[in-house]
Design an enzyme around this catalytic site. Structure first.
Site, PDB file in Angstrom:
ATOM      1  N   VAL A 163       1.036  -1.129   0.047  1.00 51.40           N
ATOM      2  CA  VAL A 163      -0.121   0.180   0.057  1.00 51.40           C
ATOM      3  C   VAL A 163       0.903   1.096  -0.122  1.00 51.40           C
ATOM      4  O   VAL A 163       0.544   2.308  -0.769  1.00 51.40           O
ATOM      5  CB  VAL A 163      -1.045  -0.009   1.047  1.00 51.40           C
ATOM      6  CG1 VAL A 163      -1.835   1.317   1.187  1.00 51.40           C
ATOM      7  CG2 VAL A 163      -1.921  -1.369   1.210  1.00 51.40           C
ATOM      8  N   GLU A 164       1.936   1.340   0.874  1.00 50.81           N
ATOM      9  CA  GLU A 164       2.773   2.360   0.930  1.00 50.81           C
ATOM     10  C   GLU A 164       3.680   2.781  -0.217  1.00 50.81           C
ATOM     11  O   GLU A 164       3.669   3.857  -0.692  1.00 50.81           O
ATOM     12  CB  GLU A 164       3.729   2.453   2.076  1.00 50.81           C
ATOM     13  CG  GLU A 164       2.973   2.207   3.578  1.00 50.81           C
ATOM     14  CD  GLU A 164       2.688   3.831   3.868  1.00 50.81           C
ATOM     15  OE1 GLU A 164       3.129   4.621   3.060  1.00 50.81           O
ATOM     16  OE2 GLU A 164       1.680   4.095   4.756  1.00 50.81           O
ATOM     17  N   SER A 165       4.461   1.836  -0.941  1.00 52.43           N
ATOM     18  CA  SER A 165       5.260   2.073  -1.803  1.00 52.43           C
ATOM     19  C   SER A 165       5.412   0.973  -2.952  1.00 52.43           C
ATOM     20  O   SER A 165       6.303   1.101  -3.793  1.00 52.43           O
ATOM     21  CB  SER A 165       6.821   1.999  -1.267  1.00 52.43           C
ATOM     22  OG  SER A 165       7.000   0.693  -0.485  1.00 52.43           O
TER      23      SER A 165
ATOM     24  N   TYR B 130      -7.098   3.803   3.076  1.00 55.97           N
ATOM     25  CA  TYR B 130      -6.243   3.257   3.344  1.00 55.97           C
ATOM     26  C   TYR B 130      -6.194   1.741   3.868  1.00 55.97           C
ATOM     27  O   TYR B 130      -5.693   0.907   3.335  1.00 55.97           O
ATOM     28  CB  TYR B 130      -5.227   4.234   4.350  1.00 55.97           C
ATOM     29  CG  TYR B 130      -3.792   3.721   4.794  1.00 55.97           C
ATOM     30  CD1 TYR B 130      -2.784   4.019   3.797  1.00 55.97           C
ATOM     31  CD2 TYR B 130      -3.456   3.115   5.910  1.00 55.97           C
ATOM     32  CE1 TYR B 130      -1.481   3.673   4.241  1.00 55.97           C
ATOM     33  CE2 TYR B 130      -2.339   2.921   6.298  1.00 55.97           C
ATOM     34  CZ  TYR B 130      -1.259   3.012   5.303  1.00 55.97           C
ATOM     35  OH  TYR B 130       0.169   2.619   5.721  1.00 55.97           O
TER      36      TYR B 130
END
Length: 463
Positions: free
Chosen positions: A144-146, A249
């Site tokens: 999800v982040e990167s 998120y």
């Protein structure tokens, strides 16, 4: 008649069958098996090879007994099985989860590429989560982040697999200096991210709120909770008022968990298998070492080495700094390091004695201006002031290199452009806009000074 003497019909039938079998066992082996006429006529005609006078007896083996429980202490060969066994967060079910689950499933190629990027890092992350007793679905958070890109950099200056902003990185002891940015170090940033996640979970007692805090900030989530409490509203994740990014998120993570947690869906999408074995290990040299030499000692290409060690900003690695290697290359690295007789670095320190441009220094050491500027983190062919220090090719000045390695910020001092000479030989400043004037001083206005006395007010004219 007493009830105990009443035999159910099936018990009498069982006794009759056992008695018949005993008589057959006692008969000679060569005796023909004779059947009652009713039994002979009852044989179906679809078995032409079977004689009514003789039945072929075939022993049917019983099915193997399955264990009543699954032993989770046995080591799984598939990392995905190990990951699924550690899922411990409450599931979130809403329309956003369904939306993102369909979104990922409709892009299997992108999902496969992201999982391939996770291959070197995922085992280490899962193992760290298990050691800490944390839910293993958190290992999917870098997706999800990167998208599992350790070089990812956001407009908000977040960096690395776990997307730390500078302030939070410093809070959790990630070095960020001229030589290295540990936000991009896979092992250091993973340790810091799990420390942070555990801290905010302890604050809220809820993993969904902890994830919201990771994205939005624990202070913002705390204020949102307090606002709902004051209004008598629920304070769980679905009921808080939050930015759109934070609202989406956790559903993204839940969607990935649903896909990877379902072996049938996982197989249908053709997602890659990852073996449940360590991929990464670390090694270190007792002296400063070039990135290129470190890659050569590990029998790796420079690109492969940098992919596992993206935190190094300069071509030289400080002494005793752990470098990340494939687990099967550590012995090779240590053996080659022990047998390496040449210097471990081909860079030295250069001290600028009088102001000169980067291009002039580059020409002196036989390297391009662009390369020398890139190695030293400079914007281009700038003019350097006396006292500046640079990394230049060579190994003569290793003492100076050691002193440079102790500096946290850039040792280069960029000098402003010299002033141009006017017609009469006087030095005049170059024309610049007011916002570019040195030290923020304002250009002197040539307009006449305005009198401090107020002008007399005009009398209103009568109509």
């Amino acid at each position: 008649m007493p009830l105990a003497h009443v035999q159910p019909p099936f018990r009498r039938l069982a006794g009759l069958i056992l008695g018949s079998l005993a008589l057959l066992a006692a008969a000679p082996a060569t005796a023909e098996l004779e059947l009652h006429p009713r039994l002979q006529t009852s044989l179906p005609a679809i078995f032409p090879g079977m004689s009514a006078e003789r039945l072929n007896v075939t022993e049917i083996a019983p099915p193997p007994e399955l264990p009543l429980t699954i032993d989770l202490t046995l080591r799984a060969n598939n990392l995905w099985d190990r990951l699924r066994n550690g899922f411990a967060m409450a599931d979130l079910n809403d329309e956003l989860v369904l939306h993102y689950q369909q979104w990922y499933q409709n892009r299997p190629e992108a999902l496969r590429r992201m999982i391939e990027r996770s291959r070197p890092y995922l085992h280490h992350i899962v193992e760290e989560l298990e050691i800490r007793g944390m839910p293993t679905e958190l290992a999917l958070l870098p997706m999800v982040e990167s998208s599992f890109n350790p070089m990812a950099h956001s407009p908000a200056a977040a960096s690395g697999l776990w997307q730390f902003i500078p302030a939070t990185g410093k809070r959790f002891k990630l070095e960020q200096n001229w030589w290295q940015d540990e936000r991009r170090d896979v092992m250091a940033s993973t340790s810091a991210a799990l420390d942070y996640l555990q801290t905010i979970y302890d604050m809220h007692g809820d993993w969904h709120l902890a994830l919201a805090s990771y994205n939005w900030g624990e202070g913002a989530v705390k204020r949102a909770i307090e606002k709902n409490e004051a209004r008598g509203l629920p304070t769980d994740y679905p009921n808080l008022t939050m930015p759109k990014e934070t609202r989406h998120y956790v559903p993204k993570l839940q969607a990935l968990k649903n896909i990877i947690g379902n072996p049938e869906t996982f197989a249908r999408l053709g997602l890659p298998f990852i073996a449940n074995q360590p991929y990464l290990a670390t090694a270190a040299a007792p002296r400063p070492m070039d990135v290129k030499i470190a890659a050569r000692l590990a029998n790796m290409t420079l690109e492969e080495f940098r992919h596992l060690n993206p935190s190094h900003n300069r071509p030289v690695i400080k002494a005793d700094t752990p470098v990340v290697l494939p687990a099967d290359r550590v012995d090779t690295f240590n053996e080659n390091l022990a047998n390496h007789q040449a210097p471990l670095t081909q860079w030295q320190a250069y001290a600028v004695k009088s102001a000169e441009r980067v291009g002039e220094i580059a020409a002196r050491f036989g390297v391009s201006t662009a390369e020398l500027a890139q190695v030293n983190g400079l914007p281009g062919n700038v003019r350097l002031a006396a006292g500046s220090k640079l990394l230049v090719p060579g190994s003569a000045n290793q003492d100076g290199l050691q002193r440079m390695l102790g500096m946290e910020s850039s040792p280069a001092i960029i000098q402003p452009e010299p002033k141009a000479r006017g017609k009469k030989g006087k030095l005049t400043a170059k024309k610049t806009s007011a916002k570019n004037t040195a030290k923020g001083s304002r250009p002197v206005s040539k307009a006449k000074p305005v009198s401090s006395k107020k002008a007399p007010a005009k009398k209103p004219q009568k109509k």
